[in-house]
Design an enzyme around this catalytic site. Structure first.
Site, PDB file in Angstrom:
ATOM      1  N   ARG A   1      28.476  50.834  34.992  1.00  0.00           N
ATOM      2  CA  ARG A   1      27.803  50.551  33.727  1.00  0.00           C
ATOM      3  C   ARG A   1      28.795  50.716  32.577  1.00  0.00           C
ATOM      4  O   ARG A   1      29.689  51.578  32.629  1.00  0.00           O
ATOM      5  CB  ARG A   1      26.648  51.541  33.569  1.00  0.00           C
ATOM      6  CG  ARG A   1      25.738  51.312  32.376  1.00  0.00           C
ATOM      7  CD  ARG A   1      24.926  50.060  32.503  1.00  0.00           C
ATOM      8  NE  ARG A   1      23.756  50.091  31.600  1.00  0.00           N
ATOM      9  CZ  ARG A   1      23.212  49.007  31.067  1.00  0.00           C
ATOM     10  NH1 ARG A   1      23.725  47.812  31.334  1.00  0.00           N
ATOM     11  NH2 ARG A   1      22.156  49.103  30.297  1.00  0.00           N
TER      12      ARG A   1
ATOM     13  N   THR B   1      20.751  38.831  33.644  1.00  0.00           N
ATOM     14  CA  THR B   1      21.532  39.641  34.567  1.00  0.00           C
ATOM     15  C   THR B   1      21.679  38.806  35.836  1.00  0.00           C
ATOM     16  O   THR B   1      21.177  37.697  35.903  1.00  0.00           O
ATOM     17  CB  THR B   1      20.760  40.956  34.787  1.00  0.00           C
ATOM     18  OG1 THR B   1      20.620  41.593  33.519  1.00  0.00           O
ATOM     19  CG2 THR B   1      21.405  41.894  35.750  1.00  0.00           C
TER      20      THR B   1
ATOM     21  N   VAL C   1      25.646  41.206  31.608  1.00  0.00           N
ATOM     22  CA  VAL C   1      26.288  41.251  30.284  1.00  0.00           C
ATOM     23  C   VAL C   1      25.218  41.375  29.204  1.00  0.00           C
ATOM     24  O   VAL C   1      25.500  41.271  28.028  1.00  0.00           O
ATOM     25  CB  VAL C   1      27.168  40.008  30.015  1.00  0.00           C
ATOM     26  CG1 VAL C   1      28.420  40.023  30.871  1.00  0.00           C
ATOM     27  CG2 VAL C   1      26.380  38.714  30.195  1.00  0.00           C
ATOM     28  N   ASN C   2      23.967  41.555  29.595  1.00  0.00           N
ATOM     29  CA  ASN C   2      22.783  41.705  28.756  1.00  0.00           C
ATOM     30  C   ASN C   2      22.166  40.350  28.447  1.00  0.00           C
ATOM     31  O   ASN C   2      21.720  39.672  29.357  1.00  0.00           O
ATOM     32  CB  ASN C   2      23.066  42.521  27.499  1.00  0.00           C
ATOM     33  CG  ASN C   2      21.783  43.094  26.908  1.00  0.00           C
ATOM     34  OD1 ASN C   2      20.835  43.402  27.622  1.00  0.00           O
ATOM     35  ND2 ASN C   2      21.730  43.238  25.598  1.00  0.00           N
TER      36      ASN C   2
ATOM     37  N   ASP D   1      21.195  48.121  24.612  1.00  0.00           N
ATOM     38  CA  ASP D   1      20.333  48.832  25.554  1.00  0.00           C
ATOM     39  C   ASP D   1      20.124  50.291  25.172  1.00  0.00           C
ATOM     40  O   ASP D   1      19.252  50.960  25.718  1.00  0.00           O
ATOM     41  CB  ASP D   1      20.909  48.756  26.976  1.00  0.00           C
ATOM     42  CG  ASP D   1      20.628  47.419  27.630  1.00  0.00           C
ATOM     43  OD1 ASP D   1      19.973  46.566  26.997  1.00  0.00           O
ATOM     44  OD2 ASP D   1      21.079  47.224  28.771  1.00  0.00           O
TER      45      ASP D   1
ATOM     46  N   SER E   1      19.486  51.619  32.093  1.00  0.00           N
ATOM     47  CA  SER E   1      19.322  50.271  32.634  1.00  0.00           C
ATOM     48  C   SER E   1      18.116  50.227  33.557  1.00  0.00           C
ATOM     49  O   SER E   1      17.713  51.240  34.127  1.00  0.00           O
ATOM     50  CB  SER E   1      20.569  49.869  33.427  1.00  0.00           C
ATOM     51  OG  SER E   1      20.369  48.656  34.122  1.00  0.00           O
ATOM     52  N   SER E   2      17.548  49.029  33.711  1.00  0.00           N
ATOM     53  CA  SER E   2      16.483  48.822  34.696  1.00  0.00           C
ATOM     54  C   SER E   2      16.991  48.189  35.984  1.00  0.00           C
ATOM     55  O   SER E   2      16.199  47.942  36.901  1.00  0.00           O
ATOM     56  CB  SER E   2      15.385  47.925  34.102  1.00  0.00           C
ATOM     57  OG  SER E   2      14.670  48.604  33.107  1.00  0.00           O
TER      58      SER E   2
ATOM     59  N   GLY F   1      16.231  40.379  35.155  1.00  0.00           N
ATOM     60  CA  GLY F   1      14.936  40.290  34.495  1.00  0.00           C
ATOM     61  C   GLY F   1      14.661  41.359  33.463  1.00  0.00           C
ATOM     62  O   GLY F   1      13.523  41.551  33.063  1.00  0.00           O
TER      63      GLY F   1
END
Length: 555
Positions: free
Chosen positions: A92, A365, A384-385, A407, A436-437, A456
């Site tokens: 990350r 993503t 990269v968002n 984020d 992050s998810s 997503g």
């Protein structure tokens, strides 16, 4: 003999939609782009294993799917090696040393939306290059030069982007045009390119060659590092040599859980996905969903999502900065307490539960899954968002930098670009990794192994939850996991989002009667890439999400 062309085309399309199934010679790969899947098989054929293939696929995706990932971004790699402990590699991005908690606030104390989205100030220190080096050395069989060769070739020779890439280029035109180096690469005479455009990335090829030749120092030090720092700082960012030199991909212990007879291996913080996934599954373990009617089953799943997402926002962050009650959150007893507050006949208003909304992430993503014939497994999610990240390329590098700084929680209680809010656990701090998810996951039920994940944003967790439930209920067909209709609840806002065809009319009416507010989103979402592997027979199946044009193959 006269051929019915329409019938033939129907059969061909139907066959293409089926998951690839075989007892393989090399293994199985499912990724978001055919050229990336091909890159992975190239290194498997050269004697590499799943870790080598993961490096090749990652680097190739950085070239051919810059909308979603790249060496200017980061990600998570979940690795299960045959006969060895599972690994989780955290690549990350980190906040630069110049980062401050209020760096995206205006004079009025409110967030300035575009500051955390566009341009170099929005970017965190990239982690993917460090991960490619780490994976090659830690668990690969080939050298880095061989693993990066397909990506270097694709960058130097170019390729024709697909329709989705062209659509996203048009959407992000202004951000790309604001960066002269990005505009030269991704735009055509200042305009979004048309079909037939060939995307050549010579500077990126040179950066990848330096990485292949010199390892971590080939990116985080020397010529590449100087070009990045000079470009970022000239355009309004504030990076130092130490920011790059000190970056490290970190190994963390994967999370483990069990749902009935299914073992779960998934992502730990700074991913929130694994904790939320296991929490939701623990809640649902108290219900026999297969004996419930469809509406009640979905209602219970939504209520489990509501509570898991509430905890995500309340407790989770970077484990190097935040003390988190992980053992409690993963406890079956804790889940039983959460379950006790669920009414089977009525939705729980989120306002009645304590907690803050979660900060959301960009939806663009990427995920890929790899299984080799030696029994090694990789599930990886990279980002990269938002599309094309920050839109900024430091001149001379070809590297699209991420905008993952969005984020973080720019201000407690204030929404980010997706209308969601976070709290102090995910506040900006130098060297910190944003929550992050991303939820790369490996499941096992008897001889059946499932490898899955998806892009997503905040919906990643709910998508992986629905795929996991499908597998846990005995369905070993990855095409079913990737194609199941999707719906989502994230605590706040208090609304059930669902994709077109994600819920049927009976479901919608029934959930509304139970008190749920529903909202159909404008398009189908997600891009799950999955592999099923039978450890007894060796047979594998691979499936790509029908919502996009990925490539899932067994060879």
């Amino acid at each position: 003999m006269e051929i019915d062309v329409r019938r033939l085309l129907f059969v061909l399309v139907w066959l293409c939609a089926l998951p690839a199934t075989a007892t393989p010679r090399l293994g199985a790969i499912a990724s978001a782009h055919p050229l990336a899947t091909e890159a992975g098989f190239e290194v498997l054929a050269a004697g590499g294993n799943a870790c080598d293939a993961a490096v090749a696929v990652s680097a190739a995706l950085a070239v051919v799917e810059p909308v979603s990932s790249g060496i200017g971004g980061g990600g998570f790699y979940l690795i299960q090696r045959r006969g060895a402990e599972a690994l989780f590699v955290d690549a990350r991005e980190t906040a630069p040393a110049s980062a401050t908690r209020d760096m995206y606030l205006g004079a009025d104390g409110q967030p300035v939306r575009r500051k955390s989205l566009d341009g170099p100030l929005a970017a965190g220190i990239p982690g993917e290059p460090a991960a490619l080096v780490h994976l090659t050395r830690r668990c690969g069989r080939l050298d880095l030069d061989r693993n990066l060769a397909p990506a270097i070739r694709l960058a130097a020779e170019g390729f024709e982007p697909d329709a989705f890439h062209l659509q996203m280029t048009a959407m992000r035109k202004s951000a790309l045009a604001a960066s002269p180096a990005a505009a030269v690469i991704f735009l055509d005479q200042g305009e979004p390119p048309k079909p037939g455009f060939r995307l050549v990335q010579k500077d990126l090829a040179a950066v990848l060659q330096r990485l292949a030749r010199s390892g971590k120092a080939g990116f985080y030090d020397g010529q590449t590092a100087r070009l990045i720092i000079d470009g970022v700082n000239a355009a309004g960012g504030a990076w130092t040599e130490a920011d790059l030199r000190d970056y490290k991909a970190v190994e963390r212990r994967p999370l483990r859980g069990r749902h009935r007879d299914t073992d779960i291996l998934t992502a730990p913080p700074p991913s929130s996905g694994g904790v939320a996934l296991i929490t939701a599954l623990n809640i649902l373990e108290g219900y026999a969903l297969n004996l419930r009617d469809a509406v009640t089953g979905k209602h219970l799943i939504i209520e489990a999502m509501r509570r898991a997402y509430r905890d995500r926002a309340e407790y989770l962050g970077d484990p190097d900065f935040v003390v988190m009650p992980i053992a409690q959150l993963l406890s079956k007893d804790y889940a039983a307490g959460l379950r006790a507050g669920i009414r089977p006949d009525r939705a729980t208003p989120s306002a009645g539960l304590p907690g803050a909304p979660a900060a959301a992430e960009g939806t663009d993503t990427t995920h890929f899954s790899v299984v080799d014939t030696h029994g090694n497994v990789v599930s990886a999610t990279l980002s990269v968002n938002i599309p094309f990240g920050s839109g900024f390329v430091p001149p001379g590098t070809g590297i699209l930098l991420n905008d993952e700084m969005d984020d973080f929680s720019a201000k407690e209680g204030s929404p980010n670009t997706y209308g969601l809010v976070g709290n102090h656990a995910n506040a900006i701090a130098p060297g910190k990794r944003p929550l992050s998810s991303m939820t790369p996951t490996i499941l096992r039920r008897g001889d059946s192994v499932a490898v899955l994940g998806t892009p997503g944003g905040s919906r990643i967790i709910s998508m992986v939850l629905l795929g996991t439930l499908t597998f846990a209920q005995g369905n070993d067909d990855p095409a079913a996991w990737v194609s199941t209709g999707r719906y989502h609840h994230q605590f706040l806002p208090d609304v059930v989002e669902y994709e077109p065809q994600g819920l049927g009319e009976t479901d919608i009416a029934g959930l509304q009667r139970l008190g749920h507010s529903l909202k159909q989103v404008d398009r189908r979402y997600g891009n799950m890439q999955a592999i099923a592997w039978n450890t007894r027979s060796g047979a594998m199946q691979a499936a790509s999400d029908p919502r996009r044009q990925g490539s899932a193959q067994v060879r």
